[in-house]
Design a protein around this motif. Structure first.
Motif, mmCIF file in Angstrom:
data_model
loop_
_atom_site.group_PDB
_atom_site.id
_atom_site.type_symbol
_atom_site.label_atom_id
_atom_site.label_comp_id
_atom_site.label_asym_id
_atom_site.label_seq_id
_atom_site.Cartn_x
_atom_site.Cartn_y
_atom_site.Cartn_z
ATOM 1 N N ALA A 1 32.154 70.155 19.621
ATOM 2 C CA ALA A 1 32.081 68.648 19.921
ATOM 3 C C ALA A 1 30.679 68.062 19.760
ATOM 4 O O ALA A 1 30.300 67.041 19.375
ATOM 5 N N GLU A 2 29.895 68.945 20.490
ATOM 6 C CA GLU A 2 28.179 68.527 20.858
ATOM 7 C C GLU A 2 27.801 68.560 19.204
ATOM 8 O O GLU A 2 26.755 67.843 18.921
ATOM 9 N N LYS A 3 28.397 69.319 18.353
ATOM 10 C CA LYS A 3 27.866 69.372 17.023
ATOM 11 C C LYS A 3 28.385 68.486 16.110
ATOM 12 O O LYS A 3 28.206 68.412 14.834
ATOM 13 N N GLN A 4 29.206 67.787 16.602
ATOM 14 C CA GLN A 4 30.032 66.612 15.874
ATOM 15 C C GLN A 4 31.130 67.246 14.988
ATOM 16 O O GLN A 4 31.190 66.673 13.779
ATOM 17 N N LEU A 5 31.445 68.462 15.324
ATOM 18 C CA LEU A 5 32.446 69.038 14.103
ATOM 19 C C LEU A 5 34.107 68.537 14.548
ATOM 20 O O LEU A 5 34.913 69.054 13.793
ATOM 21 N N LEU A 6 34.163 68.404 15.756
ATOM 22 C CA LEU A 6 35.488 67.791 16.230
ATOM 23 C C LEU A 6 35.006 66.790 17.422
ATOM 24 O O LEU A 6 34.068 66.945 17.911
ATOM 25 N N THR A 7 36.074 66.090 18.023
ATOM 26 C CA THR A 7 36.216 65.419 19.015
ATOM 27 C C THR A 7 37.292 65.687 20.018
ATOM 28 O O THR A 7 38.599 66.334 19.539
ATOM 29 N N VAL A 8 37.344 65.477 21.143
ATOM 30 C CA VAL A 8 38.423 65.542 22.116
ATOM 31 C C VAL A 8 39.477 64.807 21.841
ATOM 32 O O VAL A 8 40.698 64.863 22.259
ATOM 33 N N ASP A 9 39.126 63.680 21.049
ATOM 34 C CA ASP A 9 40.344 62.609 20.873
ATOM 35 C C ASP A 9 40.893 63.076 19.487
ATOM 36 O O ASP A 9 41.789 62.479 19.259
ATOM 37 N N ASP A 10 40.407 64.055 18.891
ATOM 38 C CA ASP A 10 41.138 64.557 17.607
ATOM 39 C C ASP A 10 42.606 65.103 17.767
ATOM 40 O O ASP A 10 42.946 65.476 18.692
ATOM 41 N N SER A 11 43.525 64.466 17.001
ATOM 42 C CA SER A 11 44.755 64.743 17.096
ATOM 43 C C SER A 11 45.231 66.256 16.657
ATOM 44 O O SER A 11 44.432 66.669 15.898
ATOM 45 N N LEU A 12 46.245 66.876 17.437
ATOM 46 C CA LEU A 12 46.533 68.236 16.870
ATOM 47 C C LEU A 12 47.026 68.080 15.272
ATOM 48 O O LEU A 12 46.804 69.243 14.687
ATOM 49 N N ALA A 13 47.473 67.000 14.854
ATOM 50 C CA ALA A 13 47.927 66.794 13.520
ATOM 51 C C ALA A 13 46.971 67.319 12.609
ATOM 52 O O ALA A 13 47.083 67.403 11.241
ATOM 53 N N LYS A 14 45.605 66.965 12.806
ATOM 54 C CA LYS A 14 44.551 67.140 12.104
ATOM 55 C C LYS A 14 44.391 68.511 11.542
ATOM 56 O O LYS A 14 43.870 68.967 10.743
ATOM 57 N N TYR A 15 44.734 69.463 12.537
ATOM 58 C CA TYR A 15 44.564 70.792 12.348
ATOM 59 C C TYR A 15 45.930 71.548 11.871
ATOM 60 O O TYR A 15 45.887 72.360 11.193
ATOM 61 N N PHE A 16 46.973 71.083 12.760
ATOM 62 C CA PHE A 16 48.210 71.558 12.473
ATOM 63 C C PHE A 16 49.264 70.281 12.266
ATOM 64 O O PHE A 16 50.098 70.301 13.135
ATOM 65 N N ASP B 1 51.842 70.529 10.690
ATOM 66 C CA ASP B 1 53.388 70.507 10.671
ATOM 67 C C ASP B 1 53.911 70.867 12.144
ATOM 68 O O ASP B 1 55.290 71.023 12.153
ATOM 69 N N PHE B 2 53.229 70.954 13.078
ATOM 70 C CA PHE B 2 53.574 71.414 14.393
ATOM 71 C C PHE B 2 54.142 70.159 15.171
ATOM 72 O O PHE B 2 53.773 68.773 14.812
ATOM 73 N N PRO B 3 55.163 70.191 15.743
ATOM 74 C CA PRO B 3 56.081 69.223 16.327
ATOM 75 C C PRO B 3 55.237 68.372 17.021
ATOM 76 O O PRO B 3 54.574 69.004 18.001
ATOM 77 N N ASN B 4 55.580 67.066 17.256
ATOM 78 C CA ASN B 4 54.815 66.002 17.869
ATOM 79 C C ASN B 4 53.099 66.054 17.891
ATOM 80 O O ASN B 4 52.574 65.631 18.735
ATOM 81 N N ALA B 5 52.442 66.801 16.580
ATOM 82 C CA ALA B 5 51.178 66.881 16.755
ATOM 83 C C ALA B 5 50.502 65.668 16.642
ATOM 84 O O ALA B 5 49.204 65.515 17.169
ATOM 85 N N ASP B 6 50.983 64.603 16.319
ATOM 86 C CA ASP B 6 50.071 63.414 16.082
ATOM 87 C C ASP B 6 50.074 62.695 17.562
ATOM 88 O O ASP B 6 49.224 61.853 17.609
ATOM 89 N N THR B 7 50.781 63.102 18.335
ATOM 90 C CA THR B 7 50.720 62.745 19.837
ATOM 91 C C THR B 7 49.977 63.294 20.807
ATOM 92 O O THR B 7 49.762 62.999 21.906
ATOM 93 N N ILE B 8 49.552 64.726 20.371
ATOM 94 C CA ILE B 8 48.740 65.518 21.128
ATOM 95 C C ILE B 8 47.312 65.609 20.721
ATOM 96 O O ILE B 8 47.033 65.693 19.459
ATOM 97 N N THR B 9 46.519 65.574 21.705
ATOM 98 C CA THR B 9 44.980 65.661 21.313
ATOM 99 C C THR B 9 44.473 67.045 21.789
ATOM 100 O O THR B 9 44.977 67.693 22.401
#
Length: 362
Positions: free
Chosen positions: A102-117, A119-127
């Motif tokens: 996160a400090e390297k700005q390669l991700l943020t804690v607010d990124d949704s799980l859907a960005k990485y997975f 197809d994972f159920p409910n991924a768009d609501t999980i950060t």
């Protein structure tokens, strides 16, 4: 009938008052049965407890006390360089790795799980923040319902399949429920973002800069590694892969002290990030959790800490008091040891402050 009710009410109130008075008089321990220097008192306490494992206490960057007790294995005594499967103490390492990215700005804690997975159920609501703070609602694959087999070798993606199609326990962000599953997902995110295997990333970006030369992910023959015990007998086998980023690290008390000092010196993440990790992001009485740490008040001091345990026979607890620059590391290879209670009592002895009964558990 009314008379009987009044008598019963008075009796209950009397018991409550007497119970409260007894708690005030006898509900705390000043360790008056111990004598000598702080180190001698610590040693006496641990011997009285018949403790099995290793303790290391550091204050202001210096080791105040370190000693091993009992057997690590049939022909091996516990010591400060004994290797332990540190179980969920590994979560703090995983959280640090995420915050480094996160400090390297390669991700943020607010990124949704859907960005990485996606197809994972409910991924768009999980950060990522929900995963870090156990507030995602994703069930823990280690719950008894799933009858997880610790003894076999697992791939991280296989672990996730155990709970993939299970319903969320609550709306993400609205409660707290400890989830090893969330930290397995964090390990996979680290791999996606860094381009390295999780173990390689931790070794390069945490072990190495911290000087942790005796930490690893796989046991190696000939090294002084502790065997887990349950009531004095060898515990069931647990494969090194069964917890992945939720608990696969093998380390020593000395190396964990080096990790603590690297954090205090801001060698791994910035001071601002460390404060963010130690801020409460999820809670459900009596638990409060930040990012990779339980957030706590320990004997009146702001602190962070973490437990670690394996059914194979390990119980650990680390507490880090922020304003006192005090860290207490308790590693045990006996499942019946209450490492958190021991940790709290050791803190009481070091600070020379009496400890209330409930402070041993919260």
């Amino acid at each position: 009938m009314r008379r009987l009710f009044k008598i019963a009410l008075i009796a209950v109130l009397t018991l409550v008052v007497l119970g409260g008075a007894s708690l005030l008089l006898f509900g705390r321990d000043s360790h008056g049965n111990l004598s000598g220097s702080i180190s001698e008192q610590i040693d006496q306490y641990l011997l009285n407890q018949e403790f099995q494992g290793t303790v290391l206490i550091s204050k202001d960057g210096e080791v105040l006390f370190e000693k091993g007790y009992g057997k690590a294995a049939p022909n091996l005594q516990n010591s400060t360089d004994t290797l332990y499967q540190i179980a969920s103490l590994s979560k703090s390492f995983t959280a640090v790795a995420i915050m480094q990215l996160a400090e390297k700005q390669l991700l943020t804690v607010d990124d949704s799980l859907a960005k990485y997975f996606p197809d994972f159920p409910n991924a768009d609501t999980i950060t990522i923040g929900h995963l870090l703070s156990h507030s995602s609602g994703i069930p823990d694959y280690l719950k008894p319902d799933y009858q997880f087999d610790y003894s076999k070798e697992w791939e991280p993606t296989e672990i996730i399949e155990v709970v993939r199609n299970e319903p969320l326990e609550f709306t993400p962000g609205e409660s707290f429920s400890y989830s090893n599953s969330g930290y397995v997902l964090l390990g996979l995110i680290i791999e996606q973002v860094s381009g390295q295997a999780y173990s390689d990333y931790i070794e390069e970006h945490i072990f190495k800069p911290s000087g942790m030369h005796n930490s690893m992910f796989e046991t190696k023959e000939g090294l002084p590694i502790a065997e887990g015990h349950v009531e004095g007998k060898s515990g069931p086998r647990m494969d090194d892969s069964a917890a992945y980023a939720a608990g696969d690290i093998i380390s020593t008390a000395e190396d964990l002290a080096l990790f603590d000092e690297a954090l205090r010196q801001n060698l791994l993440v910035s001071e601002e990030t460390s404060k963010l990790m130690g801020t409460t992001h999820a809670s459900k009485f009596p638990y409060k959790y930040g990012y990779g740490w339980y957030t706590q008040d320990v004997l009146g001091h702001k602190a962070v800490g973490h437990s670690g345990g394996y059914p194979s026979g390990f119980r650990h607890y680390v507490a880090r008091l922020q304003d006192e620059e005090l860290t207490v590391i308790v590693l045990s290879n006996e499942m019946t040891v209450n490492s958190k209670s021991i940790n709290r009592n050791l803190t009481s002895i070091v600070l020379q402050k009496p400890i209330w009964i409930w402070e041993e558990f919260f």
